[in-house]
Scaffold this motif. Structure first.
Motif, PDB file in Angstrom:
ATOM      1  N   VAL A 141      34.950   4.159 -29.223  1.00 27.17           N
ATOM      2  CA  VAL A 141      35.797   2.973 -29.100  1.00 27.17           C
ATOM      3  C   VAL A 141      37.102   3.448 -28.482  1.00 27.17           C
ATOM      4  CG1 VAL A 141      34.792   1.565 -30.937  1.00 27.17           C
ATOM      5  CG2 VAL A 141      36.579   3.190 -31.494  1.00 27.17           C
ATOM      6  N   ASP A 171      39.444  -1.502 -25.628  1.00 25.26           N
ATOM      7  CA  ASP A 171      38.222  -2.253 -25.908  1.00 25.26           C
ATOM      8  C   ASP A 171      37.630  -1.778 -27.236  1.00 25.26           C
ATOM      9  OD1 ASP A 171      35.854  -3.663 -25.914  1.00 25.26           O
ATOM     10  OD2 ASP A 171      35.077  -2.778 -24.071  1.00 25.26           O
ATOM     11  N   THR A 212      34.923  -2.721 -28.597  1.00 25.50           N
ATOM     12  CA  THR A 212      33.466  -2.791 -28.610  1.00 25.50           C
ATOM     13  C   THR A 212      32.900  -1.378 -28.533  1.00 25.50           C
ATOM     14  OG1 THR A 212      33.574  -4.884 -27.409  1.00 25.50           O
ATOM     15  CG2 THR A 212      31.442  -3.764 -27.460  1.00 25.50           C
ATOM     16  N   GLN A 246      30.757   1.738 -27.635  1.00 24.15           N
ATOM     17  CA  GLN A 246      29.889   2.167 -26.540  1.00 24.15           C
ATOM     18  C   GLN A 246      29.079   3.343 -27.082  1.00 24.15           C
ATOM     19  OE1 GLN A 246      32.022   2.763 -22.849  1.00 24.15           O
ATOM     20  NE2 GLN A 246      33.574   1.284 -23.501  1.00 24.15           N
ATOM     21  N   ASN A 279      23.645   1.143 -25.111  1.00 24.48           N
ATOM     22  CA  ASN A 279      23.897  -0.299 -25.078  1.00 24.48           C
ATOM     23  C   ASN A 279      23.014  -0.938 -24.001  1.00 24.48           C
ATOM     24  OD1 ASN A 279      26.195   0.957 -26.410  1.00 24.48           O
ATOM     25  ND2 ASN A 279      27.177  -1.035 -26.346  1.00 24.48           N
TER      26      ASN A 279
END
Length: 129
Positions: free
Chosen positions: A78, A82, A84, A86, A103
């Motif tokens: 992270v 961002d 989100t 990865q 992902n």
């Protein structure tokens, strides 16, 4: 007989490289700056600091601070811009790390192109008028 055995061995599939655990990944990367490539071209670089802190750059002078952690056997990152995760699977090949973006595993596979001790080139914040 010996030739038949050699032929059988040659036809057997090679064993898949085992994915690295978080401990193995940390031992391999900590304190290093690794440059990654994709399809023969430079992709980016990451500095691996203590406490699982990282600094990533697409080699464009912009750097992102982040952290990594293990989740369900994957190494997830992270970054400050961002939240989100990865998540990647890492394996060690004879020529270095191979990373597959889990992902969307059909999209990105990176390989370790080189290791350097030089710091990343990180320009300061952009200033507007």
């Amino acid at each position: 007989m010996r030739h038949a055995l050699a032929l059988i061995c040659a036809l057997l599939p090679l064993p898949a490289l085992a994915e690295m655990s978080a401990a193995e990944f940390e031992a391999y990367t900590q304190g290093k700056t690794l440059y990654y490539g994709q399809s023969g071209a430079p992709y980016g670089a990451e500095v691996y600091h203590e406490d699982r802190r990282v600094q990533w750059s697409f080699l464009d002078g912009r750097c992102k601070e982040g952290r990594w952690y293990e989740a369900e056997g994957l190494i997830c990152f992270v970054y400050e811009d961002d939240p989100t995760p990865q998540c990647w699977s890492f394996t060690e090949s004879p020529s270095g790390l191979v990373a597959r973006f889990e992902n969307d595993p059909t999209q990105t596979e990176l390989y370790e192109a080189q290791e350097q001790n030089d710091p990343l080139l990180c320009l300061g914040p952009e200033v507007g008028v």
